[in-house]
Write a protein that holds these residues in place. Structure first.
Motif, short mmCIF file in Angstrom:
data_model
loop_
_atom_site.label_atom_id
_atom_site.label_comp_id
_atom_site.label_asym_id
_atom_site.label_seq_id
_atom_site.Cartn_x
_atom_site.Cartn_y
_atom_site.Cartn_z
N ALA A 27 15.87 -66.24 53.04
CA ALA A 27 15.85 -66.23 54.50
C ALA A 27 17.18 -65.61 55.35
N LYS A 28 18.30 -66.05 54.53
CA LYS A 28 19.44 -65.38 55.20
C LYS A 28 19.44 -63.85 55.12
N LEU A 29 18.88 -63.29 53.97
CA LEU A 29 18.91 -61.80 53.83
C LEU A 29 17.83 -61.33 54.78
N VAL A 30 17.01 -61.94 55.09
CA VAL A 30 15.97 -61.06 55.69
C VAL A 30 15.92 -61.62 57.38
N HIS A 31 16.82 -62.23 57.52
CA HIS A 31 17.25 -62.92 58.88
C HIS A 31 15.95 -63.65 59.51
N ALA A 32 15.57 -64.57 58.82
CA ALA A 32 14.54 -65.49 59.67
C ALA A 32 14.81 -66.95 58.93
N SER A 33 14.07 -67.90 59.65
CA SER A 33 14.35 -69.17 59.12
C SER A 33 13.82 -69.62 57.78
N ALA A 34 14.44 -70.56 57.12
CA ALA A 34 14.06 -71.14 55.99
C ALA A 34 12.24 -71.33 55.84
N PRO A 35 11.92 -72.10 56.87
CA PRO A 35 10.65 -72.64 57.06
C PRO A 35 9.55 -71.48 57.18
N THR A 36 10.17 -70.39 58.22
CA THR A 36 9.25 -69.22 58.30
C THR A 36 9.26 -68.43 56.94
N CYS A 37 10.37 -68.34 56.09
CA CYS A 37 10.43 -67.53 55.02
C CYS A 37 9.50 -68.16 54.04
N LEU A 38 9.50 -69.46 53.84
CA LEU A 38 8.85 -70.27 52.88
C LEU A 38 7.03 -69.86 53.36
N ARG A 39 6.60 -69.97 54.28
CA ARG A 39 5.49 -69.67 54.94
C ARG A 39 4.87 -68.38 54.54
N ARG A 40 5.89 -67.45 54.84
CA ARG A 40 5.71 -65.92 54.73
C ARG A 40 5.41 -65.61 53.03
N VAL A 41 6.22 -66.07 52.25
CA VAL A 41 5.96 -65.74 50.76
C VAL A 41 4.87 -66.37 50.45
N ALA A 42 4.69 -67.63 50.75
CA ALA A 42 3.22 -68.43 50.36
C ALA A 42 2.09 -67.56 50.81
N ARG A 43 2.20 -67.04 51.88
CA ARG A 43 0.90 -65.95 52.36
C ARG A 43 0.71 -64.80 51.67
N LEU A 44 1.91 -64.16 51.26
CA LEU A 44 2.09 -63.00 50.55
C LEU A 44 1.55 -63.20 49.28
N VAL A 45 1.74 -64.24 48.44
CA VAL A 45 1.35 -64.69 47.30
C VAL A 45 -0.21 -64.93 47.40
N LYS A 46 -0.87 -65.61 48.48
CA LYS A 46 -2.13 -66.23 48.65
C LYS A 46 -2.91 -64.71 48.85
N GLU A 47 -2.45 -63.97 49.53
CA GLU A 47 -3.27 -62.79 49.95
C GLU A 47 -3.00 -61.80 48.87
N GLY A 48 -2.18 -61.70 47.84
CA GLY A 48 -2.09 -60.97 46.68
C GLY A 48 -1.23 -59.97 46.81
N TYR A 49 -0.40 -59.94 47.71
CA TYR A 49 0.55 -58.68 47.89
C TYR A 49 1.75 -59.13 46.63
N ILE A 50 2.01 -60.24 46.22
CA ILE A 50 2.81 -60.67 45.18
C ILE A 50 1.75 -61.09 44.11
N GLU A 51 1.84 -60.21 43.18
CA GLU A 51 0.77 -60.67 41.93
C GLU A 51 1.18 -61.44 41.05
#
Length: 161
Positions: A27-51
């Motif tokens: 979150a620090k590296l991408v300049h986002a809040s930790a909760p936002t970052c956690l939600r985004r990563v979960a979505r990227l996994v769910k949608e298959g961007y992260i295989e």
């Protein structure tokens, strides 16, 4: 599937560099809040961007230092024959990658084994004893000058970006 915005791209880029980052550090590296970052990563996994999330091991240090790039041509190229061959190579752990290709051979495989004797045993199991394999052309790496797993996100465009 949603499209990627700039924050998604920054997250994906950082995870390609170091997937072991804590959510807080990411979150620090991408300049986002930790909760936002956690939600985004979960979505990227769910949608298959992260295989898949893995550690890349050193084949040399582990004693699997022979890399073979193998072209396979089948006698019969109908879909059911290609699927049968893919099923066969999928069951072999030494086959790290399998690509259907065109033009030229039907498949290109990337194989990682300990030594030439191991490759010979694998080649006999997968190719020599398989009735539909017409031609096998093997190349053995003598030096790897580049190995990357990152996708250049800046160069991509299209409906999913």
């Amino acid at each position: 599937m949603s499209s990627l915005d700039e924050l998604d791209r920054r997250i994906l880029q950082q995870l390609q560099i170091n997937n072991a980052l804590s959510n807080h550090d990411l979150a620090k590296l991408v300049h986002a809040s930790a909760p936002t970052c956690l939600r985004r990563v979960a979505r990227l996994v769910k949608e298959g961007y992260i295989e898949k999330q893995v550690a890349i091991l050193s084949a040399d240090k582990l004693g699997a230092g022979l890399t073979a790039i193998v072209e396979i041509t089948l006698d019969h190229q109908a879909t059911e024959h290609q699927l049968a061959f893919e099923t066969l190579v999928r069951s072999e752990s030494a086959v790290q990658q399998c690509y259907r290709v065109s033009p030229g051979p039907d498949f290109v495989l990337i194989i990682q084994v300990a030594d030439m004797a191991s490759y010979h045993a694998l080649a006999h199991r997968l190719f020599a004893s398989h009735a539909n394999v017409r031609n096998v052309r093997s190349f053995f790496s003598i030096h790897r000058s580049k190995f990357e797993t990152q996708i250049n996100l800046a160069s991509l465009s299209g409906p999913h970006s």
